[in-house]
Design a protein around this motif. Sequence first.
Motif, PDB file in Angstrom:
ATOM      1  N   VAL A  17      10.407  34.524  23.446  1.00 48.16           N
ATOM      2  CA  VAL A  17      10.871  33.475  22.957  1.00 48.16           C
ATOM      3  C   VAL A  17       9.485  32.279  23.391  1.00 48.16           C
ATOM      4  O   VAL A  17       8.734  32.846  24.264  1.00 48.16           O
ATOM      5  N   MET A  18       9.304  32.066  22.296  1.00 44.46           N
ATOM      6  CA  MET A  18       7.149  31.492  22.308  1.00 44.46           C
ATOM      7  C   MET A  18       7.237  30.086  22.189  1.00 44.46           C
ATOM      8  O   MET A  18       8.181  29.469  22.152  1.00 44.46           O
ATOM      9  N   PHE A  19       6.289  29.061  22.704  1.00 43.86           N
ATOM     10  CA  PHE A  19       6.885  28.054  22.709  1.00 43.86           C
ATOM     11  C   PHE A  19       4.544  27.865  22.612  1.00 43.86           C
ATOM     12  O   PHE A  19       3.885  28.225  23.232  1.00 43.86           O
ATOM     13  N   GLU A  20       4.129  26.880  22.179  1.00 41.48           N
ATOM     14  CA  GLU A  20       2.402  26.408  22.000  1.00 41.48           C
ATOM     15  C   GLU A  20       2.338  25.491  22.836  1.00 41.48           C
ATOM     16  O   GLU A  20       3.093  24.319  22.446  1.00 41.48           O
ATOM     17  N   ALA A  21       0.888  25.252  23.058  1.00 46.00           N
ATOM     18  CA  ALA A  21       0.545  24.688  24.259  1.00 46.00           C
ATOM     19  C   ALA A  21      -0.910  24.113  24.106  1.00 46.00           C
ATOM     20  O   ALA A  21      -1.769  25.492  24.281  1.00 46.00           O
ATOM     21  N   ARG A  22      -1.026  22.842  23.981  1.00 48.25           N
ATOM     22  CA  ARG A  22      -2.909  23.245  23.608  1.00 48.25           C
ATOM     23  C   ARG A  22      -3.487  23.117  24.944  1.00 48.25           C
ATOM     24  O   ARG A  22      -4.436  23.632  25.336  1.00 48.25           O
ATOM     25  N   ASP A  23      -2.558  22.689  26.020  1.00 45.95           N
ATOM     26  CA  ASP A  23      -2.396  23.177  27.712  1.00 45.95           C
ATOM     27  C   ASP A  23      -2.140  24.127  28.581  1.00 45.95           C
ATOM     28  O   ASP A  23      -0.352  23.692  28.793  1.00 45.95           O
ATOM     29  N   VAL A  24      -2.664  25.630  28.028  1.00 44.05           N
ATOM     30  CA  VAL A  24      -1.307  26.152  28.005  1.00 44.05           C
ATOM     31  C   VAL A  24      -0.946  26.422  29.997  1.00 44.05           C
ATOM     32  O   VAL A  24       0.216  26.801  30.449  1.00 44.05           O
ATOM     33  N   ALA A  25      -1.783  25.847  30.362  1.00 45.28           N
ATOM     34  CA  ALA A  25      -2.181  25.919  32.058  1.00 45.28           C
ATOM     35  C   ALA A  25      -0.807  25.153  32.431  1.00 45.28           C
ATOM     36  O   ALA A  25      -0.755  25.446  33.758  1.00 45.28           O
TER      37      ALA A  25
END
Length: 128
Positions: A17-25
């Motif tokens: 499952v994918m989730f995009e984030a500007r702040d991955v950490a």
Amino acid sequence: MPRKTRDRRPPVAIGHVMFEARDVAAAAEWFETVGLRPIAGDEDFAVLELRGGTHLVVTKAARRAKRDGEAPFDLMVDDVDAARRGFAAKGLDPSRIHRGSIHDSFELPGPEGARFTVLSSHAGRRPV
């Protein structure tokens, strides 16, 4: 011919499952806080594991996703009351529990402005 086993789980699972984030950490840390197991990652991606072996892949987004607040997937727990208490104790600000005919649920603010629905399990005693 497939071998017969005593494994009563369904033969197919969702792999990723994918989730995009500007702040991955920060997103990966939030998912770890709610109970996912960290597998791998760096500044551009993170892989976390859910029950059953499904991997959540958090990838670096160029800009904040347009989600209208709703997360791209929900989360399911065995004991919704205990999960809500645990998330509240961690300062995650869960909503009140909504009692339903199939699921009880609550909302949980997540990373990148996503609002996750946390549902009671409907698997019953079936292995998943």
